[in-house]
Enzyme design. Sequence first.
Site, PDB file in Angstrom:
ATOM      1  N   LYS A 219       0.853  -1.192   0.000  1.00 53.56           N
ATOM      2  CA  LYS A 219       0.000   0.000   0.000  1.00 53.56           C
ATOM      3  C   LYS A 219       0.889   1.241   0.000  1.00 53.56           C
ATOM      4  O   LYS A 219       1.923   1.272   0.680  1.00 53.56           O
ATOM      5  CB  LYS A 219      -0.872  -0.004   1.254  1.00 53.56           C
ATOM      6  CG  LYS A 219      -1.695   1.245   1.431  1.00 53.56           C
ATOM      7  CD  LYS A 219      -2.357   1.243   2.786  1.00 53.56           C
ATOM      8  CE  LYS A 219      -3.002   2.580   3.048  1.00 53.56           C
ATOM      9  NZ  LYS A 219      -3.501   2.697   4.403  1.00 53.56           N
ATOM     10  N   GLU A 268      -7.814  12.233  13.568  1.00 54.28           N
ATOM     11  CA  GLU A 268      -6.924  11.098  13.829  1.00 54.28           C
ATOM     12  C   GLU A 268      -5.894  11.366  14.934  1.00 54.28           C
ATOM     13  O   GLU A 268      -4.910  12.066  14.727  1.00 54.28           O
ATOM     14  CB  GLU A 268      -6.199  10.699  12.535  1.00 54.28           C
ATOM     15  CG  GLU A 268      -5.428   9.414  12.686  1.00 54.28           C
ATOM     16  CD  GLU A 268      -4.973   8.837  11.356  1.00 54.28           C
ATOM     17  OE1 GLU A 268      -4.105   7.963  11.382  1.00 54.28           O
ATOM     18  OE2 GLU A 268      -5.469   9.259  10.301  1.00 54.28           O
ATOM     19  N   GLU A 312      -7.209  -2.339   4.672  1.00 56.29           N
ATOM     20  CA  GLU A 312      -6.444  -1.105   4.917  1.00 56.29           C
ATOM     21  C   GLU A 312      -6.416  -0.814   6.423  1.00 56.29           C
ATOM     22  O   GLU A 312      -5.382  -0.466   7.003  1.00 56.29           O
ATOM     23  CB  GLU A 312      -7.102   0.049   4.149  1.00 56.29           C
ATOM     24  CG  GLU A 312      -6.320   1.347   4.156  1.00 56.29           C
ATOM     25  CD  GLU A 312      -7.024   2.463   3.381  1.00 56.29           C
ATOM     26  OE1 GLU A 312      -6.893   3.621   3.801  1.00 56.29           O
ATOM     27  OE2 GLU A 312      -7.701   2.172   2.367  1.00 56.29           O
ATOM     28  N   GLU A 447     -11.915  10.684  -4.089  1.00 57.05           N
ATOM     29  CA  GLU A 447     -11.830  10.564  -2.625  1.00 57.05           C
ATOM     30  C   GLU A 447     -11.030  11.715  -2.017  1.00 57.05           C
ATOM     31  O   GLU A 447     -11.415  12.280  -0.997  1.00 57.05           O
ATOM     32  CB  GLU A 447     -11.187   9.221  -2.221  1.00 57.05           C
ATOM     33  CG  GLU A 447     -11.196   9.028  -0.707  1.00 57.05           C
ATOM     34  CD  GLU A 447     -10.582   7.719  -0.238  1.00 57.05           C
ATOM     35  OE1 GLU A 447      -9.830   7.742   0.756  1.00 57.05           O
ATOM     36  OE2 GLU A 447     -10.863   6.673  -0.855  1.00 57.05           O
TER      37      GLU A 447
END
Length: 467
Positions: A219, A268, A312, A447
């Site tokens: 990724k 986050e 993910e 996105e």
Amino acid sequence: MLEVKETGLQSMLEKAISEAKENHTARMISMTKKVNKTNPLLFIEAGKKLSVDRTFWSSTSENFSIAGIGCAHEINAKSNRMEEAEEAWQKLRDEAIIHNPYKTSGTGLVTMGGMSFDPLMQKTSLWKNFSHLSLTIPEMLLTQSDDNCYLTTNVKVNADDQAAELAQRLNKMERMLLNPSINLPGEVGIEMKQEIDPETWKQTVTYATDYIKQNYAKKIVLARKLFVKLSDEAAVSSVLKKLIEQQPNSYVFAFERNGDCFLGASPERLVKQENDEVLSTCLAGTAPRGKTKEEDDRIAHSLLYDEKNRSEHDFVVKMIRQSMEHYCRAVNVPDKPVIYPLKNLQHLYTPVTAVLNERYSIFDIIERLHPTPALGGVPRDESLAFIREHEQLDRGWYGAPVGWMDSNRNGEFAVAIRSGLIQGDKASLFAGCGIVQDSNPDEEYKETGIKFLPMLSVLGGGNHESH
């Protein structure tokens, strides 16, 4: 760290000056007192008159905020930045004269700041005012915790300082900041948005998927920038007000350096420390909010059971667990994620708690966790090497740890996403997404477009045409 019971500012200054003469070195003093409830955003706005840098942190869901004005001391670090910063902070803490009868988090000697995403990345002029790691001890600090407000005055004194003069200057500054006869400035609008080379970015996504298919990485997170021209100079305090109102469940932050201001509302958390207890959270896997409750529930359900998003998310959980186990004991991880709703987006969320082993600090955890797979990729070194070579973007402090810590071993750092760098009437906004082998460049581009919305909406709306 010398804890003192002395409460008079001038007598504390006199004591520090006499010690500075004796030891031939400057002394930091920090003095905290309770004050009447004060709006931290008016405190920030009043600080603008002093033409000094301002810092701000708010955890909107916990009714907690810290607003800092000016700089009594700055910690900068370059090469071994965590090691250097920890050493400098430890030394400052140990040598400071501190008067703080309260044990409230975010009071006493507090340092606030952040760092760049990748210290090996070539810095561009866009981020010229932001070093690879910079922590500020503000001269005046307003801490709001639930319904209580505290003011901390920090000052570094030298042997030849005059206590009476210093006390007079600090008292005058305090009066001005705590009783501001001002309102927050009006809002600005967006005159123009400029996408930065969309086709090249999509091409980079294709390169990344090829790289992943060849098993060089699993990724890779790719970010892009959106340039915004505003109708007038943005007022930091007004932008912060809108971020607090519009982004519940987020950390709202602002760090000024020579007039440039990096700010945002990040959902986050990277790590929170309360004495020996640490908490990290995994927020990876994203979907939009629905227009109705039914649609919202349907999107949430499909996010929870979507293979790409779950895998993910699991990457990140695994990495956080391994990082925590390195420095902590009693590491606790729930079996599966839950949905974490924000205004424009919803995410998969898993909290990870642990107890910090002796000898280790929040700096160790930050170094181990950053960048998480949600911001860098998997494996870390391979994904970072790809980003350095292909991303064509100086992320600066975007995607990096920003936050605060105090002299009582409390602190919190978030990952600086949903953010932008404001320079007068211009803003550079940043957004990224995780690329895996079956990623579609157009979908990933879309996105990142959604992830720009929180910042676009507080700068004057997200419906203007791009040029």
